[in-house]
Motif scaffolding. Structure first.
Motif, short mmCIF file in Angstrom:
data_model
loop_
_atom_site.label_atom_id
_atom_site.label_comp_id
_atom_site.label_asym_id
_atom_site.label_seq_id
_atom_site.Cartn_x
_atom_site.Cartn_y
_atom_site.Cartn_z
N ALA A 96 9.28 -5.91 0.33
CA ALA A 96 9.11 -6.36 1.30
C ALA A 96 8.50 -5.04 1.78
CB ALA A 96 10.83 -5.63 2.00
N ALA A 97 8.00 -3.71 0.79
CA ALA A 97 7.57 -2.64 1.70
C ALA A 97 5.76 -3.21 1.06
CB ALA A 97 7.80 -1.90 0.92
N ALA A 98 5.97 -4.14 -0.06
CA ALA A 98 4.87 -4.01 -0.57
C ALA A 98 4.24 -5.21 0.88
CB ALA A 98 4.40 -4.72 -1.61
N ARG A 99 4.63 -5.99 1.20
CA ARG A 99 4.73 -7.36 1.93
C ARG A 99 4.53 -6.53 3.35
NH1 ARG A 99 8.58 -9.99 0.25
NH2 ARG A 99 10.16 -9.31 1.12
N ALA A 100 4.84 -5.78 3.52
CA ALA A 100 4.56 -4.66 5.47
C ALA A 100 3.40 -4.17 4.88
CB ALA A 100 5.92 -3.73 5.88
N LYS A 101 2.90 -3.22 3.47
CA LYS A 101 2.17 -2.67 3.18
C LYS A 101 0.63 -3.65 3.98
CE LYS A 101 0.20 1.14 0.62
NZ LYS A 101 0.44 1.87 -0.49
N LYS A 102 0.68 -5.18 3.72
CA LYS A 102 -0.65 -6.05 3.27
C LYS A 102 -0.86 -6.39 4.61
CE LYS A 102 -0.03 -7.83 -1.37
NZ LYS A 102 -0.10 -8.56 -1.86
N GLY A 103 0.51 -6.47 5.11
CA GLY A 103 -0.04 -6.36 6.59
C GLY A 103 1.34 -7.71 8.37
#
Length: 103
Positions: A96-103
């Motif tokens: 979830a953190a990686a998806r939020a960072k992408k965008g």
């Protein structure tokens, strides 16, 4: 699949297997305990009469140790399951953190 997910699955599998040990050893342990109180073969051997008590005590001790191992393995299985659940949660949070960072 992430490494955490693989680790979580491996831990879950280990916890499940460890949790089944008691079920797989219950009858053999019961039979062993029963045999420790039926040492009649030693009754006819006068010179081994004192050994009968020692053997019975030893078998009782082994049975108690095995029962204690079952308790320890049960606790270990619970711990492995908890770590597996934590890895699953961490994997979800990192994704979830990686998806939020992408965008």
């Amino acid at each position: 699949m992430s490494d955490l997910k693989k680790d979580a699955e491996a831990l879950h599998t280990a916890a499940s297997a460890l949790g089944k040990v008691d079920h797989q050893t219950r009858k053999p342990l019961h039979d062993f305990k029963a045999a420790s109180h039926d040492l009649s073969a030693f009754g006819v051997l006068g010179s081994l009469m004192s050994a009968k008590d020692d053997i019975q005590d030893g078998m009782d001790t082994i049975a108690k140790l095995t029962t204690n191992l079952h308790k320890e393995w049960e606790a270990e299985a619970k711990f492995l399951g908890d770590v597996s659940d934590a890895f699953d949660l961490l994997d979800v949070l990192l994704s979830a953190a990686a998806r939020a960072k992408k965008g």
